[in-house]
Design a protein around this motif. Sequence first.
Motif, PDB file in Angstrom:
ATOM      1  N   ASP A   1      18.242 -16.372  29.857  1.00  0.00           N
ATOM      2  CA  ASP A   1      16.800 -16.591  29.817  1.00  0.00           C
ATOM      3  C   ASP A   1      16.414 -17.339  31.092  1.00  0.00           C
ATOM      4  OD1 ASP A   1      14.203 -17.405  29.408  1.00  0.00           O
ATOM      5  OD2 ASP A   1      14.548 -18.220  27.404  1.00  0.00           O
ATOM      6  N   PRO A   2      15.596 -16.752  31.960  1.00  0.00           N
ATOM      7  CA  PRO A   2      15.283 -17.424  33.223  1.00  0.00           C
ATOM      8  C   PRO A   2      14.570 -18.759  33.038  1.00  0.00           C
ATOM      9  CG  PRO A   2      13.901 -15.481  32.908  1.00  0.00           C
ATOM     10  CD  PRO A   2      14.954 -15.436  31.857  1.00  0.00           C
ATOM     11  N   GLU A   3      13.913 -18.950  31.892  1.00  0.00           N
ATOM     12  CA  GLU A   3      13.222 -20.209  31.653  1.00  0.00           C
ATOM     13  C   GLU A   3      14.157 -21.275  31.107  1.00  0.00           C
ATOM     14  OE1 GLU A   3       9.823 -19.585  29.221  1.00  0.00           O
ATOM     15  OE2 GLU A   3       8.876 -18.182  30.620  1.00  0.00           O
ATOM     16  N   ASN A   4      15.271 -20.848  30.530  1.00  0.00           N
ATOM     17  CA  ASN A   4      16.283 -21.794  30.037  1.00  0.00           C
ATOM     18  C   ASN A   4      17.632 -21.098  30.072  1.00  0.00           C
ATOM     19  OD1 ASN A   4      17.968 -23.577  28.701  1.00  0.00           O
ATOM     20  ND2 ASN A   4      16.409 -24.211  27.226  1.00  0.00           N
ATOM     21  N   PRO A   5      18.386 -21.270  31.168  1.00  0.00           N
ATOM     22  CA  PRO A   5      19.629 -20.519  31.356  1.00  0.00           C
ATOM     23  C   PRO A   5      20.755 -20.878  30.397  1.00  0.00           C
ATOM     24  CG  PRO A   5      19.326 -22.134  33.112  1.00  0.00           C
ATOM     25  CD  PRO A   5      18.059 -22.115  32.325  1.00  0.00           C
ATOM     26  N   HIS A   6      20.535 -21.874  29.515  1.00  0.00           N
ATOM     27  CA  HIS A   6      21.529 -22.161  28.472  1.00  0.00           C
ATOM     28  C   HIS A   6      21.491 -21.103  27.362  1.00  0.00           C
ATOM     29  CE1 HIS A   6      22.530 -25.981  30.231  1.00  0.00           C
ATOM     30  NE2 HIS A   6      21.273 -26.397  30.175  1.00  0.00           N
ATOM     31  N   TYR A   7      20.395 -20.336  27.303  1.00  0.00           N
ATOM     32  CA  TYR A   7      20.218 -19.301  26.287  1.00  0.00           C
ATOM     33  C   TYR A   7      20.149 -17.932  26.951  1.00  0.00           C
ATOM     34  CZ  TYR A   7      18.882 -23.393  23.538  1.00  0.00           C
ATOM     35  OH  TYR A   7      18.873 -24.619  22.932  1.00  0.00           O
ATOM     36  N   THR A   8      20.255 -16.895  26.123  1.00  0.00           N
ATOM     37  CA  THR A   8      20.234 -15.527  26.641  1.00  0.00           C
ATOM     38  C   THR A   8      19.125 -14.712  25.996  1.00  0.00           C
ATOM     39  OG1 THR A   8      21.807 -14.803  24.940  1.00  0.00           O
ATOM     40  CG2 THR A   8      22.729 -15.548  27.055  1.00  0.00           C
ATOM     41  N   HIS A   9      18.809 -13.620  26.652  1.00  0.00           N
ATOM     42  CA  HIS A   9      17.869 -12.659  26.079  1.00  0.00           C
ATOM     43  C   HIS A   9      18.658 -11.701  25.186  1.00  0.00           C
ATOM     44  CE1 HIS A   9      14.292 -13.251  29.049  1.00  0.00           C
ATOM     45  NE2 HIS A   9      14.388 -14.201  28.134  1.00  0.00           N
ATOM     46  N   ARG A  10      18.973 -12.211  24.034  1.00  0.00           N
ATOM     47  CA  ARG A  10      19.788 -11.499  23.047  1.00  0.00           C
ATOM     48  C   ARG A  10      19.159 -11.668  21.675  1.00  0.00           C
ATOM     49  NH1 ARG A  10      25.896 -13.462  21.096  1.00  0.00           N
ATOM     50  NH2 ARG A  10      26.104 -11.963  19.383  1.00  0.00           N
TER      51      ARG A  10
ATOM     52  N   GLU B   1      24.420  -9.546   9.306  1.00  0.00           N
ATOM     53  CA  GLU B   1      24.101  -9.018  10.626  1.00  0.00           C
ATOM     54  C   GLU B   1      24.220  -7.498  10.586  1.00  0.00           C
ATOM     55  OE1 GLU B   1      26.111  -8.274  14.919  1.00  0.00           O
ATOM     56  OE2 GLU B   1      26.946  -9.892  13.697  1.00  0.00           O
ATOM     57  N   ILE B   2      23.151  -6.807  10.999  1.00  0.00           N
ATOM     58  CA  ILE B   2      23.190  -5.340  11.022  1.00  0.00           C
ATOM     59  C   ILE B   2      23.036  -4.785  12.430  1.00  0.00           C
ATOM     60  CG2 ILE B   2      22.383  -5.048   8.635  1.00  0.00           C
ATOM     61  CD1 ILE B   2      19.596  -4.402   9.802  1.00  0.00           C
ATOM     62  N   ALA B   3      22.637  -5.626  13.395  1.00  0.00           N
ATOM     63  CA  ALA B   3      22.486  -5.149  14.771  1.00  0.00           C
ATOM     64  C   ALA B   3      22.654  -6.312  15.734  1.00  0.00           C
ATOM     65  CB  ALA B   3      21.120  -4.492  14.970  1.00  0.00           C
ATOM     66  N   ASN B   4      23.064  -5.973  16.944  1.00  0.00           N
ATOM     67  CA  ASN B   4      23.270  -6.954  18.009  1.00  0.00           C
ATOM     68  C   ASN B   4      22.782  -6.314  19.304  1.00  0.00           C
ATOM     69  OD1 ASN B   4      24.176  -9.228  19.410  1.00  0.00           O
ATOM     70  ND2 ASN B   4      26.233  -8.398  19.687  1.00  0.00           N
ATOM     71  N   ALA B   5      21.951  -7.025  20.071  1.00  0.00           N
ATOM     72  CA  ALA B   5      21.347  -6.399  21.250  1.00  0.00           C
ATOM     73  C   ALA B   5      21.029  -7.444  22.303  1.00  0.00           C
ATOM     74  CB  ALA B   5      20.067  -5.656  20.852  1.00  0.00           C
ATOM     75  N   PHE B   6      20.889  -6.964  23.541  1.00  0.00           N
ATOM     76  CA  PHE B   6      20.482  -7.874  24.609  1.00  0.00           C
ATOM     77  C   PHE B   6      19.936  -7.131  25.820  1.00  0.00           C
ATOM     78  CE2 PHE B   6      25.085  -7.209  25.180  1.00  0.00           C
ATOM     79  CZ  PHE B   6      25.641  -7.700  24.011  1.00  0.00           C
ATOM     80  N   SER B   7      19.300  -7.929  26.658  1.00  0.00           N
ATOM     81  CA  SER B   7      19.081  -7.486  28.026  1.00  0.00           C
ATOM     82  C   SER B   7      20.435  -7.602  28.711  1.00  0.00           C
ATOM     83  CB  SER B   7      18.044  -8.382  28.729  1.00  0.00           C
ATOM     84  OG  SER B   7      16.786  -8.295  28.093  1.00  0.00           O
ATOM     85  N   GLU B   8      20.958  -6.486  29.151  1.00  0.00           N
ATOM     86  CA  GLU B   8      22.347  -6.442  29.615  1.00  0.00           C
ATOM     87  C   GLU B   8      22.536  -7.241  30.904  1.00  0.00           C
ATOM     88  OE1 GLU B   8      24.657  -5.136  27.796  1.00  0.00           O
ATOM     89  OE2 GLU B   8      23.289  -4.259  26.329  1.00  0.00           O
ATOM     90  N   LEU B   9      23.603  -8.014  30.919  1.00  0.00           N
ATOM     91  CA  LEU B   9      23.955  -8.748  32.126  1.00  0.00           C
ATOM     92  C   LEU B   9      24.402  -7.755  33.197  1.00  0.00           C
ATOM     93  CD1 LEU B   9      24.522 -11.425  33.587  1.00  0.00           C
ATOM     94  CD2 LEU B   9      26.796 -11.422  32.532  1.00  0.00           C
ATOM     95  N   ASN B  10      23.706  -7.751  34.337  1.00  0.00           N
ATOM     96  CA  ASN B  10      24.080  -6.821  35.408  1.00  0.00           C
ATOM     97  C   ASN B  10      24.451  -7.531  36.700  1.00  0.00           C
ATOM     98  OD1 ASN B  10      21.482  -7.647  35.968  1.00  0.00           O
ATOM     99  ND2 ASN B  10      20.720  -5.614  36.557  1.00  0.00           N
ATOM    100  N   ASP B  11      24.626  -8.836  36.623  1.00  0.00           N
ATOM    101  CA  ASP B  11      25.085  -9.637  37.767  1.00  0.00           C
ATOM    102  C   ASP B  11      26.622  -9.659  37.730  1.00  0.00           C
ATOM    103  OD1 ASP B  11      25.972 -11.641  39.453  1.00  0.00           O
ATOM    104  OD2 ASP B  11      24.371 -13.043  38.935  1.00  0.00           O
ATOM    105  N   PRO B  12      27.310  -8.963  38.642  1.00  0.00           N
ATOM    106  CA  PRO B  12      28.771  -8.895  38.566  1.00  0.00           C
ATOM    107  C   PRO B  12      29.466 -10.239  38.750  1.00  0.00           C
ATOM    108  CG  PRO B  12      27.970  -7.905  40.603  1.00  0.00           C
ATOM    109  CD  PRO B  12      26.771  -8.179  39.762  1.00  0.00           C
ATOM    110  N   ILE B  13      28.856 -11.141  39.512  1.00  0.00           N
ATOM    111  CA  ILE B  13      29.469 -12.456  39.731  1.00  0.00           C
ATOM    112  C   ILE B  13      29.408 -13.277  38.446  1.00  0.00           C
ATOM    113  CG2 ILE B  13      29.292 -14.601  41.039  1.00  0.00           C
ATOM    114  CD1 ILE B  13      28.109 -12.879  43.347  1.00  0.00           C
ATOM    115  N   ASP B  14      28.223 -13.306  37.822  1.00  0.00           N
ATOM    116  CA  ASP B  14      28.076 -14.016  36.546  1.00  0.00           C
ATOM    117  C   ASP B  14      28.969 -13.376  35.485  1.00  0.00           C
ATOM    118  OD1 ASP B  14      27.236 -15.521  34.407  1.00  0.00           O
ATOM    119  OD2 ASP B  14      25.114 -14.999  34.564  1.00  0.00           O
TER     120      ASP B  14
END
Length: 491
Positions: free
Chosen positions: A389-398, A407-420
């Motif tokens: 999450d760009p506003e709080n990098p301790h959390y994710t867009h998941r 739990e029936i589903a799991n999703a996110f904005s996929e991490l596409n930064d190869p270094i991270d």
Amino acid sequence: MSEEMNLSEVLQVRRDKLKKLRDLNRDPFKIERYEQTAFSEDIKNNFETMEGQVVSIAGRIMAKRTMGKAAFLDIQDKQGRIQSYVRKDAIGEEEYDIVVTYDIGDIVGVKGNVFRTQKGEISVKATDILLLSKSLQPLPEKWHGLKDKELRYRQRYVDLIVNPKVKETFIARTKAIKALRKYLDDKDFLEVETPILDTVASGATAKPFITHHNTLDIDMYMRIATELHLKRLVVGGIDRVYEIGRLFRNEGMSPKHNPEFTTIEWYMAYADYEVMMQMCEEVVAKMAMAATGTTKLTYQGKEVDFTPPWRRIRMVDMVTEETGINFEEIETNEEAIKIAKEKGLDVDKIRSKGEVINLFFEEFCEEKLLQPTFVTHHPVEISPFSKRDPENPHYTHRFEAFANTWEIANAFSELNDPIDQKERFEEQIKKQELGEDEIAMMDEDFLNSLEVGLPPTGGIGIGIDRLVMLLTDSPTIRDVIFFPTMKPIDK
């Protein structure tokens, strides 16, 4: 046949009957084909137009009543059951004497006229009847009363014969999956297949099944996720892609877990987790409608309403809501772990505040999630493939979608930064070195694909078996998998 006759005698009697048929040159197992022109429910539903017509039906004898010169056979086909009325003077004395020796479970073909009996039952008056397969085993309702659930799962073929509702469950499953496919196909997604055997177990944190390839002399792994291969395809320019397939995890078994299970994962370039959220609630509602005709279901006595929109709440906010502890006011890992200890939670393998938040969520929040809910913004420590999450990098867009506390589903904005991404892999490997038995292997080729360039992408995985359990009011995952994993009888 005497009711007291034991099973071994019954088996012998049936084999003796088969021998007599073979001696008469009437071996049913030599028959290769029988043309069906009608089916049970179609005949019943269209009796007004079909009365008097000659039809050919085929199916299994489920009941038999012999009354002198006439016999009544209940025939079960793919649609249901219909009665066949067999008269000695219609098929001949010699043929009739053979027909009355047929057993429940035998498969027959019946040709005759559609009519209604004096008692009002729509039936087929046989002019010709042919034994197509001899059942050498009695159906279990007589011998076991179908009280043994283990038997039902081990012999699903018998379960389907004697329990019509079982077949309905699997028909509902197929309807739900068809609706899922149609939803994605209509949005121009491409269905693909990716490897089940691989040299790396990755894409999830789980314990894999390990096998060995003799020619290459290397260990290989049954896949624990389809994620990383599908994202490689997005890198290659397949912007909308999905796969429905089996995953394999060498973990515990329970009413909600089978080591072999079915999921769907789909990935959409230039979309994010919020797009996945909207698609998730839309497609689950469509699956419910296709399978049951409604989005408001009752599961084991509890109503679950899949009608969109579903509730949305951040994980950390739900923890505060249920426990009164606001982890956003807690600055250090040590302080978070101390609070968890005070709550009596097991923190032996916990090293970060994010892991503590997730522990609190699992302990105090999941059980409250009866109605469909999106729990969002998972801590980065438990989300190795999610964008921060760009506003709080301790959390994710998941998000994880929950219903009936599962739990029936799991999703996110996929991490596409190869270094991270590489750093997250390394962090997962450190956990493994500290004693975690669930593998999160470094996948160098996947990292290479990210360096080639993955566009902004939203992705999601849905557990199909668990969702079908909810749609069909099935208390265990074994009820929605045709052939669930079972311990061998001799073990």
